[in-house]
Design an enzyme around this catalytic site. Structure first.
Site, short mmCIF file in Angstrom:
data_model
loop_
_atom_site.label_atom_id
_atom_site.label_comp_id
_atom_site.label_asym_id
_atom_site.label_seq_id
_atom_site.Cartn_x
_atom_site.Cartn_y
_atom_site.Cartn_z
N SER B 151 -29.10 13.35 -28.70
CA SER B 151 -30.52 13.07 -28.80
C SER B 151 -31.34 14.13 -28.06
CB SER B 151 -30.77 11.66 -28.25
OG SER B 151 -32.06 11.22 -28.52
N ASP B 318 -28.81 6.43 -38.46
CA ASP B 318 -29.78 6.86 -37.46
C ASP B 318 -31.03 7.34 -38.19
OD1 ASP B 318 -31.26 8.06 -35.47
OD2 ASP B 318 -29.62 9.31 -34.71
N HIS B 351 -29.41 5.07 -34.10
CA HIS B 351 -29.42 6.17 -33.13
C HIS B 351 -28.51 5.88 -31.93
CE1 HIS B 351 -30.90 9.75 -31.24
NE2 HIS B 351 -31.42 9.10 -30.22
#
Lengths: 208, 425
Positions: B151, B318, B351
């Site tokens: 991320s 995601d 995610h």
């Protein structure tokens, strides 16, 4: 069959697969930048890297194969080929390989055109349905189940079955110049009557 | 395969000002970090792990006397784990501006003798990378075997290969993106507005008032949390389940389990997270855009990373950092003929999957690290010739690393925990 015989038979298959790989690898210029569509465990790319100084990427959809490629140190991009090759620019590779892949694709013709777009040279191999034992089987009224086409008709991932001769027609239709072609039968190159005598068809082509 | 065991954070003070991308400087700062495993004699086995929004230097291991104090990536980092601390020297560092020990808005600005608060300078991904590089200087590490992050941590990992390409051999970037989409920025902006409009925010100087803008932080976290989970994962975990047996027909009481869950997450978060840090870190996310300085051409941006090798991983569900965004990075790397492998994991968790131990995901990361050569890279490779020639690229690592399969594969089923305490974005 005894265990030893079984092991022998498996080794025979492995050796002939290795010879198939070597025969096809000879078509790839040394040092070429290669894109291998449906690269499996990355065996061909690793072979080309180690013996011919080639580099490039494999495309693979299967998780286990992607893992195997990473283990081998082969660049692999996890993609579904049915989505096309938008990731790759025109003529960005010297060679695009499509080995034992096109028979699994719904959009065979589009992928062939994509292969010719992305690579300067395209090389395909696929099971030749016109190999004589297959013809015999069909004449007897049954779909063939062989070493190269080992699946029952109702349960096969080979959704496109074609022949050596069929591919010549498809290549012409798409404006591709075949620069070399031959058959492979049990690890040996077949250049006389390949459509009849070879279980695997190999074509090298370029865009006209 | 086990845990690292007890770990202890360390501190490093820097008195030389850090120039920031904005033009401002961070005059004087401290970084808190942890290390696991041992640095080899060649100092060539170091792996830097970059953290995401609400995580820290505490990547793996536990703190003595603290229950449930596992690091945020303890399932990935440790002895015999995918990033194996028996082989690699792993460093986790808390970024400046964060709220877990490194200099941040809750600390005193030495120039004026007052708490920074809202006046803490705006920090970017690039600034964090530069601060991390200084820490490595002090640790005597000139080149990383790899930089790893998910991320926002993945953005730092990418940035490393652009800012300090000679100092990193491999980049492993998970569930990340080359920049935030308008939708992503929009979510961040809603979260920031929730915080700054909280009457307890006091323009970012709430410390002096002895209050914390908890209401804003709660809402910010609730919004964030929704975006970290997939629709399916949320449906499966909560569905329309009710908290009580009967409907209360109330507009303000909790009716559905999902409400209860989000409020709980928000409450917890508001107890420990700093409001100014939330603003700073979401802004760093918004600003990250390496292509911007290259005419929005990501391939041109990645030309700098030519000598690095990459593993990218994304997760099909995601929607915050979707696979399409990772593919943009893959394309930029391929256009530069850079070695890259890309795994697109069909995981259901959204995610948050990057923090969970999906077997396919961990297997690929493990294989990549097992294959990694520990030899320092020699000088930069010769420039490549024109586009059309049969240019020979150097072959991938040819077996210098440890044999694959030397350790047992990681098989445990994906955690179903739902990202509580996760790194978030």
């Amino acid at each position: 069959m005894t265990v030893l015989q079984m092991m022998g038979a498996e080794m025979e298959v492995a050796v002939s697969e290795r010879r198939d790989l070597e025969l096809i690898a000879r078509l790839v210029p040394p040092g070429a930048r290669v894109l291998d569509l449906g690269c499996g465990t990355g065996e061909m790319l690793a072979y080309l890297r180690d013996t011919r100084g080639c580099s490039g990427y494999g495309i693979e959809i299967d998780d286990a194969n992607v893992h195997a490629c990473v283990q081998r140190g082969v660049n692999v991009v996890q993609l579904n080929l049915e989505e096309g090759l938008a990731l790759f620019d025109d003529r960005s590779f010297d060679v695009v390989l499509q080995l034992e892949t096109l028979q699994h694709l719904r959009n065979t013709e589009r992928m062939l055109r994509e292969t010719a777009r992305v690579g300067r040279i395209g090389i395909v191999s696929f099971p030749n349905f016109a190999h004589w034992p297959n013809r015999l089987s069909v004449m007897r009224g049954r779909m063939p189940v062989t070493k190269v086409l080992p699946y029952e008709w109702y349960d096969t991932p080979n959704i496109r079955v074609g022949t050596y001769a069929d591919f010549e027609v498809l290549a012409r239709k798409n404006g591709l110049a075949v620069t070399d072609s031959f058959g492979i039968q049990q690890g040996r190159e077949v250049r006389t009557w390949p459509n009849l005598r070879a279980s695997v068809a190999v074509f090298r082509f370029e865009r006209r | 395969m086990g845990s690292i065991g007890h770990v202890t954070p360390q501190q490093m003070h820097f008195s030389e000002p850090l120039p920031l991308k904005s033009g401002a400087v961070l005059p004087d700062y401290t970084l808190v970090y942890e290390t696991y495993g041992s640095l080899n004699a060649e100092r060539s086995n170091a792996v830097l792990v970059c953290h995401a929004l609400n995580a820290s230097h505490h990547v793996a291991g536990t703190y003595a006397g603290q229950a449930r104090s596992e690091g945020w990536w303890d399932n990935l980092v440790g002895p015999g784990k995918p990033l194996d601390t028996d082989r690699f020297f792993v460093i986790g560092v808390n970024n400046p501006g964060s709220c877990f020990g490194s200099t941040g808005p809750m600390h005193v600005n030495p120039a004026i003798g007052r708490v920074w608060g809202a006046d803490f300078p705006v920090v970017t991904v690039e600034d964090w990378v530069d601060a991390q590089a200084r820490l490595l200087d002090r640790l005597g590490i000139t080149q990383l075997a790899a930089v790893l992050g998910g991320s926002l941590g993945g953005m730092q990992a990418l940035s490393w290969t652009l800012r300090h390409p000679q100092r990193v051999r491999h980049c492993v970037a998970v569930a990340t993106a080359p920049n935030l989409s308008a939708q992503n920025i929009a979510f961040n902006e809603v979260a920031r507005r929730a915080i700054v409009t909280d009457p307890d925010f006091h323009g970012g100087h709430f410390y002096a008032h002895g209050v914390v803008p908890k209401r804003g932080l709660r809402v910010a976290r609730m919004i964030g949390h929704i975006t970290y989970l997939s629709d399916d994962a949320m449906e499966q975990k909560f569905g329309r389940a009710l908290r009580a047996a009967e409907l209360a027909y109330s507009t303000q009481d909790i009716e559905f389990q999902i409400e209860s869950y989000l409020r709980h997450q928000g409450d917890k978060f508001s107890e420990y997270f700093d409001a100014n840090t939330y603003l700073l870190i979401t802004r760093a996310l918004d600003y990250f855009d390496p292509a911007r300085e290259h005419g929005d051409d990501l391939a041109r941006a990645f030309a700098a990373a030519r000598d690095c090798r990459f593993l990218l991983v994304s997760f099909t569900t995601d929607w915050r950092f979707s696979p399409a965004r990772s593919r943009e990075i893959v394309k930029a790397l391929v256009d530069n003929r850079i070695d890259v492998s890309y795994a697109e994991i069909d995981a259901p968790h959204g995610h948050d999957a990057f923090l969970l131990d999906d077997a396919r995901y961990h297997r690929v990361v493990r294989a990549y690290f097992e294959r990694m050569d520990l030899a320092p890279r020699a000088a930069a490779r010769a420039p490549l010739s024109g586009d059309d020639g049969l240019t020979l690229l150097p072959a991938a690592d040819s077996g210098g690393g440890r044999k694959a399969g030397a350790s047992k594969d990681h098989d445990s089923p994906a955690d179903d925990g739902g990202g509580d305490g996760g790194g978030g974005e």
